[in-house]
Design an enzyme around this catalytic site. Sequence first.
Site, PDB file in Angstrom:
ATOM      1  N   GLU A 157      74.606  88.929 -63.681  1.00 57.77           N
ATOM      2  CA  GLU A 157      74.661  90.401 -63.678  1.00 57.77           C
ATOM      3  C   GLU A 157      74.809  90.901 -62.242  1.00 57.77           C
ATOM      4  N   ILE A 187      82.799  87.308 -64.230  1.00 56.84           N
ATOM      5  CA  ILE A 187      82.961  86.490 -65.429  1.00 56.84           C
ATOM      6  C   ILE A 187      84.384  85.933 -65.518  1.00 56.84           C
ATOM      7  N   GLY A 365      99.212  73.275 -37.725  1.00 59.61           N
ATOM      8  CA  GLY A 365      99.601  74.626 -38.144  1.00 59.61           C
ATOM      9  C   GLY A 365     100.125  74.650 -39.571  1.00 59.61           C
ATOM     10  N   GLU A 388      77.950  78.515 -60.743  1.00 58.40           N
ATOM     11  CA  GLU A 388      77.192  77.494 -61.485  1.00 58.40           C
ATOM     12  C   GLU A 388      75.974  77.031 -60.698  1.00 58.40           C
ATOM     13  N   THR A 390      74.251  78.102 -56.681  1.00 59.25           N
ATOM     14  CA  THR A 390      74.750  77.926 -55.310  1.00 59.25           C
ATOM     15  C   THR A 390      74.274  76.580 -54.745  1.00 59.25           C
TER      16      THR A 390
HETATM   17  P1  TGC Z   1      62.710  77.732 -65.173  1.00 57.16           P
HETATM   18  O1  TGC Z   1      61.366  78.320 -65.482  1.00 57.16           O
HETATM   19  O2  TGC Z   1      62.805  76.631 -64.169  1.00 57.16           O
HETATM   20  O3  TGC Z   1      63.405  77.216 -66.523  1.00 57.16           O
HETATM   21  C1  TGC Z   1      63.432  77.996 -67.704  1.00 57.16           C
HETATM   22  C2  TGC Z   1      63.617  77.036 -68.882  1.00 57.16           C
HETATM   23  O4  TGC Z   1      64.899  76.389 -68.782  1.00 57.16           O
HETATM   24  C3  TGC Z   1      64.727  74.958 -68.686  1.00 57.16           C
HETATM   25  N1  TGC Z   1      65.767  74.494 -67.734  1.00 57.16           N
HETATM   26  C4  TGC Z   1      66.867  73.857 -68.111  1.00 57.16           C
HETATM   27  N2  TGC Z   1      67.281  73.447 -69.308  1.00 57.16           N
HETATM   28  C5  TGC Z   1      68.474  72.827 -69.365  1.00 57.16           C
HETATM   29  N3  TGC Z   1      69.260  72.616 -68.297  1.00 57.16           N
HETATM   30  C6  TGC Z   1      68.873  73.034 -67.071  1.00 57.16           C
HETATM   31  N4  TGC Z   1      69.681  72.847 -66.011  1.00 57.16           N
HETATM   32  C7  TGC Z   1      67.628  73.678 -66.929  1.00 57.16           C
HETATM   33  N5  TGC Z   1      66.949  74.217 -65.889  1.00 57.16           N
HETATM   34  C8  TGC Z   1      65.802  74.704 -66.387  1.00 57.16           C
HETATM   35  C9  TGC Z   1      63.312  74.765 -68.186  1.00 57.16           C
HETATM   36  O5  TGC Z   1      62.822  73.501 -68.544  1.00 57.16           O
HETATM   37  C10 TGC Z   1      62.591  75.887 -68.904  1.00 57.16           C
HETATM   38  O6  TGC Z   1      62.416  75.510 -70.249  1.00 57.16           O
HETATM   39  P2  TGC Z   1      61.141  76.018 -71.109  1.00 57.16           P
HETATM   40  O7  TGC Z   1      61.210  75.240 -72.383  1.00 57.16           O
HETATM   41  O8  TGC Z   1      59.936  75.700 -70.271  1.00 57.16           O
HETATM   42  O9  TGC Z   1      61.328  77.483 -71.300  1.00 57.16           O
HETATM   43  O10 TGC Z   1      63.665  78.944 -64.781  1.00 57.16           O
HETATM   44  P3  TGC Z   1      63.709  79.860 -63.484  1.00 57.16           P
HETATM   45  O11 TGC Z   1      63.838  81.270 -63.933  1.00 57.16           O
HETATM   46  O12 TGC Z   1      62.580  79.527 -62.551  1.00 57.16           O
HETATM   47  O13 TGC Z   1      65.119  79.461 -62.818  1.00 57.16           O
HETATM   48  C11 TGC Z   1      65.337  78.264 -62.225  1.00 57.16           C
HETATM   49  C12 TGC Z   1      66.738  78.239 -61.555  1.00 57.16           C
HETATM   50  C13 TGC Z   1      66.746  79.035 -60.277  1.00 57.16           C
HETATM   51  C14 TGC Z   1      66.979  76.773 -61.233  1.00 57.16           C
HETATM   52  C15 TGC Z   1      67.826  78.784 -62.527  1.00 57.16           C
HETATM   53  O14 TGC Z   1      67.651  80.142 -62.743  1.00 57.16           O
HETATM   54  C16 TGC Z   1      69.233  78.550 -62.021  1.00 57.16           C
HETATM   55  O15 TGC Z   1      69.801  77.486 -62.238  1.00 57.16           O
HETATM   56  N6  TGC Z   1      69.868  79.572 -61.335  1.00 57.16           N
HETATM   57  C17 TGC Z   1      71.271  79.496 -60.969  1.00 57.16           C
HETATM   58  C18 TGC Z   1      72.058  80.434 -61.864  1.00 57.16           C
HETATM   59  C19 TGC Z   1      73.416  79.887 -62.219  1.00 57.16           C
HETATM   60  O16 TGC Z   1      73.711  78.711 -62.094  1.00 57.16           O
HETATM   61  N7  TGC Z   1      74.279  80.759 -62.732  1.00 57.16           N
HETATM   62  C20 TGC Z   1      75.560  80.346 -63.170  1.00 57.16           C
HETATM   63  C21 TGC Z   1      76.245  81.429 -63.959  1.00 57.16           C
HETATM   64  S1  TGC Z   1      77.590  80.848 -64.940  1.00 57.16           S
HETATM   65  C22 TGC Z   1      78.780  80.456 -63.835  1.00 57.16           C
HETATM   66  O17 TGC Z   1      78.643  80.478 -62.656  1.00 57.16           O
HETATM   67  C23 TGC Z   1      80.046  80.038 -64.447  1.00 57.16           C
HETATM   68  S2  TGC Z   1      81.304  79.703 -63.327  1.00 57.16           S
HETATM   69  C24 TGC Z   1      82.458  79.304 -64.451  1.00 57.16           C
HETATM   70  C25 TGC Z   1      83.662  78.650 -63.929  1.00 57.16           C
HETATM   71  O18 TGC Z   1      83.694  77.381 -63.878  1.00 57.16           O
HETATM   72  O19 TGC Z   1      84.647  79.392 -63.670  1.00 57.16           O
HETATM   73  P1  FAD Z   2      72.869  85.684 -55.009  1.00 56.68           P
HETATM   74  O1  FAD Z   2      72.028  85.112 -56.099  1.00 56.68           O
HETATM   75  O2  FAD Z   2      72.640  87.096 -54.624  1.00 56.68           O
HETATM   76  O3  FAD Z   2      72.711  84.741 -53.731  1.00 56.68           O
HETATM   77  C1  FAD Z   2      73.125  85.157 -52.424  1.00 56.68           C
HETATM   78  C2  FAD Z   2      72.643  84.078 -51.435  1.00 56.68           C
HETATM   79  O4  FAD Z   2      71.221  84.001 -51.472  1.00 56.68           O
HETATM   80  C3  FAD Z   2      73.157  82.675 -51.778  1.00 56.68           C
HETATM   81  O5  FAD Z   2      73.473  81.983 -50.597  1.00 56.68           O
HETATM   82  C4  FAD Z   2      71.958  82.016 -52.439  1.00 56.68           C
HETATM   83  O6  FAD Z   2      71.958  80.588 -52.281  1.00 56.68           O
HETATM   84  C5  FAD Z   2      70.815  82.660 -51.679  1.00 56.68           C
HETATM   85  N1  FAD Z   2      69.573  82.617 -52.448  1.00 56.68           N
HETATM   86  C6  FAD Z   2      69.281  83.250 -53.628  1.00 56.68           C
HETATM   87  N2  FAD Z   2      68.054  82.919 -54.039  1.00 56.68           N
HETATM   88  C7  FAD Z   2      67.544  82.066 -53.123  1.00 56.68           C
HETATM   89  C8  FAD Z   2      66.313  81.357 -53.007  1.00 56.68           C
HETATM   90  N3  FAD Z   2      65.348  81.447 -53.930  1.00 56.68           N
HETATM   91  N4  FAD Z   2      66.126  80.573 -51.911  1.00 56.68           N
HETATM   92  C9  FAD Z   2      67.113  80.440 -50.981  1.00 56.68           C
HETATM   93  N5  FAD Z   2      68.308  81.075 -51.038  1.00 56.68           N
HETATM   94  C10 FAD Z   2      68.503  81.876 -52.110  1.00 56.68           C
HETATM   95  N6  FAD Z   2      78.814  83.853 -63.711  1.00 56.68           N
HETATM   96  C11 FAD Z   2      78.825  83.836 -65.086  1.00 56.68           C
HETATM   97  O7  FAD Z   2      77.818  84.142 -65.731  1.00 56.68           O
HETATM   98  N7  FAD Z   2      79.967  83.501 -65.762  1.00 56.68           N
HETATM   99  C12 FAD Z   2      81.113  83.172 -65.140  1.00 56.68           C
HETATM  100  O8  FAD Z   2      82.123  82.848 -65.795  1.00 56.68           O
HETATM  101  C13 FAD Z   2      81.140  83.203 -63.704  1.00 56.68           C
HETATM  102  N8  FAD Z   2      82.310  82.966 -63.037  1.00 56.68           N
HETATM  103  C14 FAD Z   2      82.350  83.172 -61.680  1.00 56.68           C
HETATM  104  C15 FAD Z   2      83.587  83.156 -61.020  1.00 56.68           C
HETATM  105  C16 FAD Z   2      83.652  83.446 -59.664  1.00 56.68           C
HETATM  106  C17 FAD Z   2      84.983  83.485 -58.984  1.00 56.68           C
HETATM  107  C18 FAD Z   2      82.462  83.706 -58.930  1.00 56.68           C
HETATM  108  C19 FAD Z   2      82.501  83.984 -57.447  1.00 56.68           C
HETATM  109  C20 FAD Z   2      81.253  83.705 -59.561  1.00 56.68           C
HETATM  110  C21 FAD Z   2      81.174  83.470 -60.955  1.00 56.68           C
HETATM  111  N9  FAD Z   2      79.958  83.601 -61.647  1.00 56.68           N
HETATM  112  C22 FAD Z   2      79.944  83.552 -63.026  1.00 56.68           C
HETATM  113  C23 FAD Z   2      78.751  84.040 -60.949  1.00 56.68           C
HETATM  114  C24 FAD Z   2      78.055  82.944 -60.139  1.00 56.68           C
HETATM  115  O9  FAD Z   2      77.370  82.053 -60.953  1.00 56.68           O
HETATM  116  C25 FAD Z   2      77.132  83.633 -59.137  1.00 56.68           C
HETATM  117  O10 FAD Z   2      77.953  84.220 -58.136  1.00 56.68           O
HETATM  118  C26 FAD Z   2      76.117  82.685 -58.528  1.00 56.68           C
HETATM  119  O11 FAD Z   2      75.199  82.230 -59.491  1.00 56.68           O
HETATM  120  C27 FAD Z   2      75.353  83.324 -57.350  1.00 56.68           C
HETATM  121  O12 FAD Z   2      74.882  84.585 -57.674  1.00 56.68           O
HETATM  122  P2  FAD Z   2      75.174  85.838 -56.679  1.00 56.68           P
HETATM  123  O13 FAD Z   2      76.628  85.843 -56.390  1.00 56.68           O
HETATM  124  O14 FAD Z   2      74.570  87.037 -57.300  1.00 56.68           O
HETATM  125  O15 FAD Z   2      74.425  85.457 -55.351  1.00 56.68           O
END
Ligand code: TGC
Ligand code: FAD
Length: 409
Positions: A157, A187, A365, A388, A390
Site C-alpha cells: 500500500e 502492482i 562507453g 518481494e 528489500t
Molecule cells: P511475522 O509476525 O513475522 O509473520 C506473520 C505470520 O507469517 C508467517 N510468515 C511466513 N509464512 C510463510 N512464508 C514466509 N516467508 C513467512 N514469513 C512469515 C509467520 O510464521 C507468522 O505466522 P503465524 O502463524 O504466527 O501468524 O510478520 P511481521 O509483520 O513481523 O513481518 C515480517 C516481515 C517484515 C519479514 C514481512 O512483513 C515481510 O516479508 N515484509 C516484506 C514485504 C514484501 O516482501 N512485500 C512484497 C510485496 S509483493 C511484491 O513485491 C511483488 S513484486 C512482483 C514482481 O515480481 O513483479
Molecule cells: P519502504 O518499506 O518504505 O522501505 C524504504 C527503505 O526503508 C528500504 O530501504 C527498506 O529496506 C528500509 N526499511 C524499511 N523497514 C526497515 C526496517 N525495519 N529496518 C531497516 N530498514 C528498513 N507490491 C505488490 O504487492 N505487488 C506487486 O506486484 C509489486 N510489484 C512491484 C513492482 C515494482 C516495479 C516495484 C518498485 C515494487 C513492487 N511492489 C509490489 C512493491 C514492493 O514490494 C515494495 O516496493 C517493497 O516491499 C518495499 O516497500 P516500499 O517501497 O514501501 O519501501
Amino acid sequence: MGNFENGVSSILDFKQSAKTDQYQHHDYYILDELLSEEHLLARAAVRDWVKQSVSPIIEDCANRSVCPTHLFKELGEIGAYGPSIPSKYGGGGMDDIAYGVIMQELERGDSGIRSMASVQGSLVMYPIYRYASEEQKMKWLPKLGSGELIGCFGLTEPDHGSNPAGMITNIKDDGDAYILNGAKMWITNSPVADLAVVWAKDETGKIRGMVVETGTKGFSTPEIHGKWSLRASITGELVFEDVRVPKENVFPEIKGLKGPLSCLTKARYGIAWGAIGAALDCYDSALRYSQERIQFGKPIGAFQLTQKKLAEMITEITKAQLLTWRLGSLMNQGKATPSQVSMAKRNNVHMALEIAREARQIHGGMGITNEYPCMRHMMNLETVLTYEGTHDIHLLITGMDVTGFNAFK
Ligand code: TGC
Ligand code: FAD
C-alpha cells in the site's frame, strides 16, 4: 486482457532490424549434471523462446517504456505460468528446479519478462491453487495458466511496503458480499489485468485474501509512469471504492499475514534463480566484448584488471548457482524454510547487480547504450533488489533466524 496493445505493432517492426542474441551458456562447475532431462528440456525451450521473442524487441521496449503485452499469451504457450503447479490446475506439473531454470532463462532476457511470469504463476495462480475452493480453482486456474486471463497481486500500500501487517485496505460484511475499500501501490501488471488477488483486513483485523475481477464497479487500476527500472513491465495501483466482492471470491480458510507471505516465499525463490539469469547475460556480454575490443594493441580481456573482473563474476555466479540448486532440492523435498529463501533472494540479486555494474564498466562507453544489455539489467535489478522484500528486510530475516531476536518488533 485490457486494451494495452499500443506500441506492439511498432515493436514487431523493430524486431526485423534487431541484432542476433549471441548468448552462450556458462556452467563452470558442470552443474548441468545435477539437472534432469526434464529440467534441461524446459530450459532449452525457454532459452530458444527468449532468443526468438524477447531479445529482438526488449531494448526497444525498455527504451520506449512499452510493455510487450503480446508476450503474455506466448508465456502461457511455453508453460511459464506456474511450472510447479499441477497440470490439472493449469500449471506445468513439474518440480521446483524446473520452475527455477525457467525463471533463470526468462530473466536472462529481462527481469520484467520474468516478473510477468512470476506474478502470474507464484502470486496469482499459487494462492488460488493453495487457498481457494475447488470451484474457484477450476473457474480461474486453467485460463490463467494459458495466459487467456492475466492476474496481479495486491499487497503493498502507499503507506505500508516493508510492513504489510499495517495495511488499511479493508472488507466489511454486507450479506452475500464484502464491501472492499482502500488502495494498493506498485502492482505489477495491474493496468492490464483481468483479476487481482487482493489482501485486506476483515472486521476482526485479520488479513484475508480474495479475487477481485476488473470491471467490478468502484475498482480502478491507474498506471504508474516515470520508472527508470523495469521499463518493459507495466506497473499500476489498485483503487477500491465500495467494491462489492462476492463471498465466494474470498479464500475460505487462510487468515493472517502468512497467506500472502507464503506466496512471496514461492516468488522470492523464483527471483533467486532469475537473478542468476540477469548476471549470466551481463557476464556473457562482457566476456565476448573483452575478447573483441582492442586497446593498446591487444584485447582488453588480456589485461589483468579485466581478468580480475571476469574471474570474480564467474566465481560469484557459480556460488549462486550452487546455493540455488541446493535450495531447489530442499524445495522439492518440502524442506526449504522461508529464511533460506530470503538468503538466496538477497544474495543472488545483490550479486547480479554488482555484476551488471562491473560488466557495464568492461563495455566502456558502449556499456551505457542499448547496444548491450548491462545497463538495462542494472536498472531492472534496482527494482528486484527492492520488491518481494528489500535487501535489508531479507538481511534482517536472516539475522532473526540466526540470533533468535526479532528486529522488526
Ligand atoms: P511475522 O509476525 O513475522 O509473520 C506473520 C505470520 O507469517 C508467517 N510468515 C511466513 N509464512 C510463510 N512464508 C514466509 N516467508 C513467512 N514469513 C512469515 C509467520 O510464521 C507468522 O505466522 P503465524 O502463524 O504466527 O501468524 O510478520 P511481521 O509483520 O513481523 O513481518 C515480517 C516481515 C517484515 C519479514 C514481512 O512483513 C515481510 O516479508 N515484509 C516484506 C514485504 C514484501 O516482501 N512485500 C512484497 C510485496 S509483493 C511484491 O513485491 C511483488 S513484486 C512482483 C514482481 O515480481 O513483479
Ligand atoms: P519502504 O518499506 O518504505 O522501505 C524504504 C527503505 O526503508 C528500504 O530501504 C527498506 O529496506 C528500509 N526499511 C524499511 N523497514 C526497515 C526496517 N525495519 N529496518 C531497516 N530498514 C528498513 N507490491 C505488490 O504487492 N505487488 C506487486 O506486484 C509489486 N510489484 C512491484 C513492482 C515494482 C516495479 C516495484 C518498485 C515494487 C513492487 N511492489 C509490489 C512493491 C514492493 O514490494 C515494495 O516496493 C517493497 O516491499 C518495499 O516497500 P516500499 O517501497 O514501501 O519501501
